[in-house]
Design an enzyme around this catalytic site. Structure first.
Site, PDB file in Angstrom:
ATOM      1  N   ARG A 198      -1.664  33.181  25.607  1.00  0.00           N
ATOM      2  CA  ARG A 198      -0.525  33.129  26.507  1.00  0.00           C
ATOM      3  C   ARG A 198       0.773  33.515  25.813  1.00  0.00           C
ATOM      4  NH1 ARG A 198       0.111  27.512  28.590  1.00  0.00           N
ATOM      5  NH2 ARG A 198      -1.613  28.008  29.945  1.00  0.00           N
ATOM      6  N   TYR A 199       0.874  33.220  24.528  1.00  0.00           N
ATOM      7  CA  TYR A 199       2.079  33.558  23.765  1.00  0.00           C
ATOM      8  C   TYR A 199       1.718  34.674  22.789  1.00  0.00           C
ATOM      9  CZ  TYR A 199       3.277  28.840  25.351  1.00  0.00           C
ATOM     10  OH  TYR A 199       3.506  27.728  26.110  1.00  0.00           O
ATOM     11  N   ARG A 211       0.432  33.643  19.005  1.00  0.00           N
ATOM     12  CA  ARG A 211      -0.603  32.636  18.767  1.00  0.00           C
ATOM     13  C   ARG A 211      -1.589  32.563  19.926  1.00  0.00           C
ATOM     14  NH1 ARG A 211       4.241  30.877  20.333  1.00  0.00           N
ATOM     15  NH2 ARG A 211       4.572  28.843  21.310  1.00  0.00           N
ATOM     16  N   CYS A 240     -15.911  15.780  23.229  1.00  0.00           N
ATOM     17  CA  CYS A 240     -14.896  14.947  22.580  1.00  0.00           C
ATOM     18  C   CYS A 240     -15.545  13.657  22.116  1.00  0.00           C
ATOM     19  CB  CYS A 240     -13.762  14.617  23.547  1.00  0.00           C
ATOM     20  SG  CYS A 240     -12.865  16.081  24.070  1.00  0.00           S
ATOM     21  N   CYS A 281     -10.421  11.157  26.965  1.00  0.00           N
ATOM     22  CA  CYS A 281      -9.158  10.563  27.383  1.00  0.00           C
ATOM     23  C   CYS A 281      -9.033  10.742  28.892  1.00  0.00           C
ATOM     24  CB  CYS A 281      -7.996  11.255  26.698  1.00  0.00           C
ATOM     25  SG  CYS A 281      -8.264  11.466  24.932  1.00  0.00           S
ATOM     26  N   CYS A 322      -6.705  13.507  30.115  1.00  0.00           N
ATOM     27  CA  CYS A 322      -6.893  14.848  29.535  1.00  0.00           C
ATOM     28  C   CYS A 322      -6.485  15.951  30.511  1.00  0.00           C
ATOM     29  CB  CYS A 322      -8.347  15.039  29.152  1.00  0.00           C
ATOM     30  SG  CYS A 322      -8.667  16.668  28.438  1.00  0.00           S
ATOM     31  N   ARG A 339      -7.531  18.986  30.310  1.00  0.00           N
ATOM     32  CA  ARG A 339      -8.647  19.930  30.510  1.00  0.00           C
ATOM     33  C   ARG A 339      -9.860  19.203  31.089  1.00  0.00           C
ATOM     34  NH1 ARG A 339      -7.318  22.561  25.242  1.00  0.00           N
ATOM     35  NH2 ARG A 339      -5.612  23.953  25.804  1.00  0.00           N
ATOM     36  N   ASP A 391       1.052  16.668  32.573  1.00  0.00           N
ATOM     37  CA  ASP A 391       0.809  17.806  33.465  1.00  0.00           C
ATOM     38  C   ASP A 391       0.272  17.363  34.826  1.00  0.00           C
ATOM     39  OD1 ASP A 391       1.543  19.688  31.526  1.00  0.00           O
ATOM     40  OD2 ASP A 391      -0.486  19.740  30.693  1.00  0.00           O
ATOM     41  N   ASP A 394       4.899  21.699  30.182  1.00  0.00           N
ATOM     42  CA  ASP A 394       4.129  22.941  30.251  1.00  0.00           C
ATOM     43  C   ASP A 394       4.183  23.368  31.715  1.00  0.00           C
ATOM     44  OD1 ASP A 394       2.574  24.983  29.258  1.00  0.00           O
ATOM     45  OD2 ASP A 394       1.227  23.636  28.168  1.00  0.00           O
ATOM     46  N   LYS A 438       5.437  26.416  27.759  1.00  0.00           N
ATOM     47  CA  LYS A 438       6.139  25.172  27.430  1.00  0.00           C
ATOM     48  C   LYS A 438       7.643  25.403  27.344  1.00  0.00           C
ATOM     49  CE  LYS A 438       2.300  23.520  24.553  1.00  0.00           C
ATOM     50  NZ  LYS A 438       1.452  24.746  24.560  1.00  0.00           N
TER      51      LYS A 438
HETATM   52  C1  LIG Z   1       0.447  24.791  23.661  1.00  0.00           C
HETATM   53  C2  LIG Z   1      -0.181  26.064  23.484  1.00  0.00           C
HETATM   54  C3  LIG Z   1      -0.018  26.781  22.296  1.00  0.00           C
HETATM   55  C4  LIG Z   1       0.792  26.254  21.139  1.00  0.00           C
HETATM   56  O1  LIG Z   1       2.149  26.239  21.392  1.00  0.00           O
HETATM   57  P1  LIG Z   1       3.154  25.622  20.323  1.00  0.00           P
HETATM   58  O2  LIG Z   1       4.456  25.573  21.041  1.00  0.00           O
HETATM   59  O3  LIG Z   1       3.151  26.521  19.136  1.00  0.00           O
HETATM   60  O4  LIG Z   1       2.638  24.267  19.949  1.00  0.00           O
HETATM   61  C5  LIG Z   1      -0.639  28.007  22.205  1.00  0.00           C
HETATM   62  N1  LIG Z   1      -1.371  28.513  23.213  1.00  0.00           N
HETATM   63  C6  LIG Z   1      -1.533  27.846  24.357  1.00  0.00           C
HETATM   64  C7  LIG Z   1      -2.338  28.470  25.437  1.00  0.00           C
HETATM   65  C8  LIG Z   1      -0.955  26.599  24.529  1.00  0.00           C
HETATM   66  O5  LIG Z   1      -1.152  25.919  25.671  1.00  0.00           O
HETATM   67  S1  SF4 Z   2      -7.055  14.956  25.326  1.00  0.00           S
HETATM   68 FE1  SF4 Z   2      -8.889  15.902  26.262  1.00  0.00          FE
HETATM   69  S2  SF4 Z   2      -9.557  17.413  24.794  1.00  0.00           S
HETATM   70 FE2  SF4 Z   2      -8.169  16.031  23.689  1.00  0.00          FE
HETATM   71  S3  SF4 Z   2      -9.515  14.469  22.784  1.00  0.00           S
HETATM   72 FE3  SF4 Z   2      -8.814  13.686  24.752  1.00  0.00          FE
HETATM   73  S4  SF4 Z   2     -10.423  14.270  26.197  1.00  0.00           S
HETATM   74 FE4  SF4 Z   2     -10.692  15.529  24.378  1.00  0.00          FE
END
Ligand SMILES: *Cc1c(COP(=O)(O)O)cnc(C)c1O
Ligand code: SF4
Length: 339
Positions: free
Chosen positions: A76-77, A80, A89, A93, A96, A98, A257, A294, A301
């Site tokens: 996305r960025y 990175r 996991c 959590c 979470c 995801r 989120d 986010d 973010k």
């Molecule tokens: C959060 C995130 C990152 C990392 O972002 P930072 O601001 O560097 O912590 C990179 N890729 C994705 C898709 C993310 O959701």
């Molecule tokens: S936040 Fe989601 S991905 Fe991270 S440890 Fe917890 S359950 Fe696993």
């Protein structure tokens, strides 16, 4: 956990939809006499996950699925990318973001998917950092972790590897010397973990973080702002100072989120800003994370900052400091002048 309306059937439906597992260690931190215990609420399923929805929540509000150029990689960025190494996991959590991954059999990245990712990364020289996430990558066997990291290290332009793992918090005994030696071979490597409450900062968690640091792996932390768990300036102030004391740098405080199944944890947008404002006046900068949200749809973010620069008056900038006192500052205005 609240009452289980509908009894056992509801509970079956709940963990069918959102899987459950927790480590004996993390469960041992629960005070079972308190129905609202912050550790309990993070790891024990709540019927609200399938009954309580707020407007606008979705399974994938960050549109991660739309930003996957190859399977298991979110890009996305520019500089990175984020690698989804496993769906497993140590403790699931309840908050979470995801959670959508939890349906069906958990998948762990295989050689073929890894090959596709390495090809993609090699063709994108702008990517200088890969975040190995999931799921929790440190639930994988050490040999597999080594394999993934070694593959990443074949990408010449890749500078930094970041591992996102909650293992130091929920299964600190997984951080062994053997694992640390493997991770250390792939430095520069940062580990970003996920403490949400001061009661999680135990001797065991501290030893795990210490062992990582002694192997040259800096540990930082992201916290999720959770209603009824840590949405309080004293609790978060205590958490961030304890983290600094064990040399874990508070990095982000995430506004929760809009993820389906986690709506009961979401706070008002201003809650976090007010908390940060209180903390900014009271604790040192090394204890303070950046509050971020986010944005939906893959907006990325953005920081949520309290405003200290309140306006411009003539040739002066007008500030309000942490005590609420108004202070004026004469700026050398140039091309960047807002007025
Ligand atoms: C959060 C995130 C990152 C990392 O972002 P930072 O601001 O560097 O912590 C990179 N890729 C994705 C898709 C993310 O959701
Ligand atoms: S936040 Fe989601 S991905 Fe991270 S440890 Fe917890 S359950 Fe696993």
């Amino acid at each position: 956990m609240g009452s289980l309306e509908g009894g056992r059937k509801c509970y079956d439906k709940l963990i069918c939809r959102y899987r459950w597992a927790a480590t004996p260690y993390y469960l041992s931190l629960i005070d079972w006499s308190d129905p609202n215990d912050p550790i309990r609420r993070q790891c024990i399923p709540d019927p609200k996950e399938i009954t309580f929805y707020l407007d606008g929540s979705e399974d994938d509000p960050l549109a991660e699925e739309r930003h996957m150029p190859v399977p298991h990689l979110i890009h996305r960025y520019g500089d990175r990318a984020l690698l989804l190494a496993t769906g497993i996991c140590a403790t699931y959590c309840r908050h979470c973001n995801r959670k959508r991954f939890w349906a069906g059999r958990p998948r762990v990245i295989n050689q073929r998917a890894l090959g596709g990712i390495i090809r993609y990364l090699s063709n994108h020289p702008g990517i200088r950092e890969v975040i190995v996430s999931g799921g929790d990558p440190l639930t994988m066997g050490s040999a597999h972790i080594d394999r993934v990291l070694s593959a990443l290290r074949t990408v010449k332009h890749l500078e930094v590897i970041r591992i996102g793992s909650r293992v130091p918090v929920v299964m600190p005994m997984r951080i062994t010397k053997g694992l640390c030696r493997i991770l250390a071979r792939h430095r520069p490597l940062w580990l970003n973990t996920h403490f949400n409450h001061p009661r999680e900062v135990t001797k065991e968690a501290e030893s795990a973080c210490d062992m990582l640091q002694r192997h040259g792996i800096p540990v930082s932390n992201q916290t999720v702002l959770l209603k009824g768990i840590n949405d309080d300036s004293e609790i978060l102030g205590d958490l961030f100072c304890r983290l600094q004391a064990i040399m874990v740098r508070p990095y982000y405080l995430f506004h929760c989120d809009a993820v389906r199944g986690t709506d009961h944890f979401r706070t008002d947008l201003y809650k976090g800003i007010r908390i940060m404002k209180t903390l900014l006046g009271n604790i040192g900068g090394l204890c303070l994370p950046t509050l971020v949200i986010d944005l939906p749809g893959g907006g990325g973010k953005v920081p949520l900052n309290p405003d200290y620069l309140t306006g411009i008056d003539g040739d002066e900038a007008v500030f309000k400091n942490h005590e609420g006192r108004t202070i004026r500052y004469k700026s050398p205005w140039g091309a960047d002048c807002p007025g």
